[in-house]
Design a protein around this motif. Structure first.
Motif, PDB file in Angstrom:
ATOM      1  N   PHE A 258     -18.885  28.918  21.467  1.00 23.94           N
ATOM      2  CA  PHE A 258     -19.124  27.586  22.006  1.00 23.94           C
ATOM      3  C   PHE A 258     -18.496  26.515  21.132  1.00 23.94           C
ATOM      4  CE2 PHE A 258     -22.451  28.539  19.038  1.00 23.94           C
ATOM      5  CZ  PHE A 258     -22.737  27.337  18.388  1.00 23.94           C
ATOM      6  N   ASN A 259     -18.168  25.377  21.750  1.00 24.15           N
ATOM      7  CA  ASN A 259     -17.717  24.193  21.031  1.00 24.15           C
ATOM      8  C   ASN A 259     -18.928  23.550  20.364  1.00 24.15           C
ATOM      9  OD1 ASN A 259     -14.919  24.178  21.750  1.00 24.15           O
ATOM     10  ND2 ASN A 259     -15.527  23.584  23.808  1.00 24.15           N
ATOM     11  N   ASN A 260     -18.882  23.457  19.046  1.00 20.44           N
ATOM     12  CA  ASN A 260     -20.016  22.957  18.284  1.00 20.44           C
ATOM     13  C   ASN A 260     -19.859  21.457  18.060  1.00 20.44           C
ATOM     14  OD1 ASN A 260     -22.161  22.536  16.612  1.00 20.44           O
ATOM     15  ND2 ASN A 260     -21.510  23.955  15.019  1.00 20.44           N
ATOM     16  N   LEU A 261     -20.610  20.652  18.805  1.00 17.76           N
ATOM     17  CA  LEU A 261     -20.604  19.201  18.670  1.00 17.76           C
ATOM     18  C   LEU A 261     -21.929  18.811  18.032  1.00 17.76           C
ATOM     19  CD1 LEU A 261     -19.311  18.325  22.265  1.00 17.76           C
ATOM     20  CD2 LEU A 261     -17.989  19.011  20.266  1.00 17.76           C
ATOM     21  N   MET A 262     -21.897  18.529  16.718  1.00 19.91           N
ATOM     22  CA  MET A 262     -23.138  18.338  15.972  1.00 19.91           C
ATOM     23  C   MET A 262     -23.124  16.996  15.249  1.00 19.91           C
ATOM     24  SD  MET A 262     -24.805  20.828  13.084  1.00 19.91           S
ATOM     25  CE  MET A 262     -24.950  22.125  14.301  1.00 19.91           C
ATOM     26  N   GLY A 315     -16.801  27.867  30.011  1.00 18.36           N
ATOM     27  CA  GLY A 315     -17.758  27.551  28.962  1.00 18.36           C
ATOM     28  C   GLY A 315     -18.320  26.151  29.103  1.00 18.36           C
ATOM     29  N   LEU A 316     -19.407  25.907  28.378  1.00 17.51           N
ATOM     30  CA  LEU A 316     -20.067  24.616  28.381  1.00 17.51           C
ATOM     31  C   LEU A 316     -19.649  23.803  27.166  1.00 17.51           C
ATOM     32  CD1 LEU A 316     -23.763  25.553  29.274  1.00 17.51           C
ATOM     33  CD2 LEU A 316     -21.954  24.847  30.829  1.00 17.51           C
ATOM     34  N   VAL A 317     -19.426  22.516  27.378  1.00 14.30           N
ATOM     35  CA  VAL A 317     -19.299  21.555  26.287  1.00 14.30           C
ATOM     36  C   VAL A 317     -20.575  20.721  26.313  1.00 14.30           C
ATOM     37  CG1 VAL A 317     -17.979  19.643  25.333  1.00 14.30           C
ATOM     38  CG2 VAL A 317     -16.804  21.529  26.472  1.00 14.30           C
TER      39      VAL A 317
END
Length: 704
Positions: A258-262, A315-317
């Motif tokens: 997954f794209n990790n947007l933290m 995939g989910l963003v």
């Protein structure tokens, strides 16, 4: 030296897995000594008979045995540890951007971005495939500077050249298994050999996974459990003494990545506030099928490479509760579904001079067609604002390069490539109660090339100079959120100058290479993302990069090897540009490019006498890397901190078996993989992704 053929690959004993070792125990084969060649000198993956060490440009090569000793199991890890190379990634399997020597796209525009080329066994791939594992890889080469005159693959900033192991007449193989903290595991193996007098085959498999080092703050469990599987089979047919054909089929699957947007800062225990199992359906698959045929004439070799690749991604963003609240003022989990389907068909014909020719030359013709989509069919609120984008790219090129001896010590290398590109785009953008469509075409014809001189100071050392002209084609933004963002961005042109030296001692115990360079790019590509409006805009701005690099190898004794490299890069944006998220000022530093980057690797092998046990040895390896601070975005609003990475590996080898322990990121520095900025509801907001912390584990390997 003869041009490389399918049988010219040196036998390298990789490490292997316990599970496959049990199934292969019936095979009768003896283990050979681990070859310890100098990777700085054994470099020759192009079609000509002149090795790269004699050509006027820099190459960093990592042999397959070194990849496994470093335990770098995918291409992104390999490139991130290569001085002068920057890799931007938010962790997803479809989200990578590469810069070499500060040159590349300032965030990748599209899947056909040509800033940095990538070639797998002579087949062009998008750098979106950096998630591919280094399964049964013979060598990874980073060719720096303008490429495209010596092969079908091209890249304005450089080329990532991946060479996998091919079938041999001798039965050989390996298995390897690892287990580590946080659910990390790996099982892999390969076996190959002769099937008949004319047929040889090889098959390689890998199964790996881990628990994410990011926890779900609601459950305390890992937010995802990524899994990767890969299989490659190849069949070599020696038709006669002059003709060979190699058929290869390969599939790679990456699930739950997954794209990790933290939201920054991440804290000592990074976590996301999202529903459990949100990323379970994220998946990406890549298939490759190729046929390579070689035929030797008296004075030349003809090579035909036919290939097709297929990539599917879904995939989910996701913005978790904390990031969404910082951006918009109230907690909520927001997600987009991204889907992509890509099909590529390619054909390359290459003619290369035979060994011993007075002039070393090659020439080729290539054609490729890429059909892809990048869609956002739904988000948290449903499908009312769905977006559908379809692209085609047709590319045709004629290329050639020659190395001519001017005197006994002086060689001239010159190459030229002309490329024709035809691109189309169609988009459909939905909003409640309305649908808007648009379409564009973009055509380009352009020439690139290079000319350089190499002067041999001694039989084992030389100096060189190279002037190059490169081109990064214009195209269409994959992420356009509306017709206003869908117009074609401009092509970029670059000119570079490089001078350097390459040397080694006659006994091959010491080698040292160095280079100085400067590159100026006009209309470089900048991608600007506004998280407040979800709009992505393509911009153009000029850039300049200059720097120096040095890499060397020292073997004071047979059992001990030191390998080190250092890189300095001063890369700046040299014109103003206005992005929706803020002005880009002339003089700003190019993002994701550290000024200083250095590595040091130490490899030690001590033979042991353990009673009647055969070929016992103690193995130890340490790898250290320093990466300096780098700007996070083109506006230079915040920095990503400098970091150090230290990894260790120690093992006991007996015969063909080895048991080893390892520690990755021993210093436990959770360095940042990327950074974004936004003006949030209550002030500045920055977000990014932390790398994995310290990981300790053990493994077993068997080679035969």
């Amino acid at each position: 030296m003869t041009p490389p053929s399918f049988h010219s690959h040196a036998k390298v004993w990789p490490r292997t897995t316990l599970s496959l070792a049990l199934s292969l125990a019936c095979i009768q084969a003896s283990a050979a000594d681990d070859p310890r060649e100098l990777p700085l000198t054994l470099i020759n993956a192009d079609a000509t008979s002149t090795p790269y060490k004699e050509k006027p440009y820099a190459v960093t090569a990592i042999e397959g045995k070194e990849l496994q000793a470093r335990r770098q199991d995918n291409l992104a890890e390999t490139l991130r540890s290569t001085p002068g190379v920057s890799v931007y990634s938010s962790g997803g399997p479809n989200d990578y951007n590469i810069m070499i020597r500060g040159v590349g796209s300032l965030y990748q525009m599209s899947m056909d971005d040509s800033s940095v080329g990538m070639s797998l066994d002579g087949i062009d791939l998008s750098t979106r495939n950096l998630s591919l594992g280094t399964l049964d890889v013979e060598r990874v080469e980073v060719l720096k500077g303008v490429q495209g005159t010596s092969s079908s693959a091209s890249g304005a900033a450089g080329l990532i050249n991946v060479i996998t192991r091919k079938p041999t007449r001798e039965t050989e193989g390996y298995v390897r298994a690892e287990i580590a903290e946080k659910g990390r595991f790996l099982q892999e193996g390969a076996i190959g050999g002769a099937l008949s007098e004319q047929l040889s085959a090889r098959i390689a498999l890998r199964n790996s996974g881990e628990d994410s080092w990011i926890d779900n703050s609601n459950s305390g469990h890992p937010v995802s459990e990524p899994r990767d599987q890969a299989v490659r089979g190849s069949l070599l047919w020696d038709i006669n003494e002059s003709t060979r054909a190699l058929l290869t089929a390969e599939r790679n699957d990456a699930d739950k990545r997954f794209n990790n947007l933290m939201l920054r800062p991440y804290g000592s225990a990074p976590s996301l506030d999202v529903p459990e199992g949100l990323f379970d359906d994220n998946e990406k698959s890549t298939e490759r099928y190729s046929l390579r045929v070689e035929h030797d004439f008296d004075a030349m070799r003809l090579t035909s490479t036919t290939a097709t690749t297929k990539t599917d991604f879904s995939g989910l963003v996701v913005y978790d509760n904390r990031l969404y609240e910082a951006l918009y003022g109230s907690p909520s989990v927001f997600w987009n579904v991204d889907e992509s389907v890509e099909r590529t068909y390619s054909q390359d014909f290459n003619l290369a001079s035979a060994a011993g020719s007075a002039i070393d030359w090659q020439a080729g013709l290539m054609a490729s067609r890429n059909e892809r989509s990048y869609d956002t069919p739904s988000n948290t609120f449903g499908s009312a604002s769905a977006k559908y984008r379809d692209f085609t790219s047709n590319r045709y090129a004629a290329y050639g390069e020659a190395t001519l001896p001017l005197t006994e010590s002086l060689k001239l290398t010159t190459g030229l490539r002309h490329t024709w590109e035809r691109k189309t785009y169609k988009g459909e953008y939905n909003a409640p109660g309305s649908t808007v469509t648009d379409a564009h075409r973009h055509n380009e014809n352009y020439s690139t090339g290079r000319i350089g001189l190499t002067y041999a100071l001694t039989p084992h050392s030389s100096i060189y100079g190279l002037v190059s002209h490169g081109h990064k084609a214009g195209g269409f933004n994959d992420y356009a959120g509306s017709p206003a963002d869908s117009a074609a961005y401009k092509a970029a042109n670059l000119d570079s100058l490089e001078v350097g030296f390459k040397s080694e001692t006659q006994d091959a115990q010491f080698a040292l290479n160095g280079a100085l360079y400067v590159t100026r790019t006009r209309n470089d590509h900048i991608l600007s993302y506004n998280p407040n409006t979800f709009a992505t805009t393509a911009l153009n701005a000029d850039t300049r990069s200059r720097g120096a690099e040095l890499e060397g190898l020292w073997r004071p004794q047979e059992m001990l090897t030191f390998k080190a490299a250092v890189s300095y890069i001063d890369a700046r944006i040299t014109t103003d540009a206005q992005a929706p998220t803020g002005a880009v000022q002339s003089g700003n530093r190019v993002p994701d490019t550290a000024r200083w980057n250095g590595t040091l690797g130490v490899d030690y092998r001590q033979p042991l006498t353990l009673g009647n046990l055969p070929q016992a040895a103690f193995n130890a390896r340490a790898d250290y890397q320093y990466v300096g601070a780098r700007e996070a975005d083109p506006q230079n609003r915040f920095d990503l901190a400098a970091y150090e990475d230290l990894s260790l590996r120690v093992g006991l080898e007996i015969g063909g078996s080895e048991v080893y322990a390892f520690a990755d990121n021993l210093l436990n520095q959770r360095y940042e993989l990327y950074g974004f900025y936004s003006a949030g509801a209550s002030g500045d907001v920055t977000y990014g992704a932390p790398a994995r912390g310290r990981t300790v584990g053990m493994g077993y390997a068997y080679r035969f």
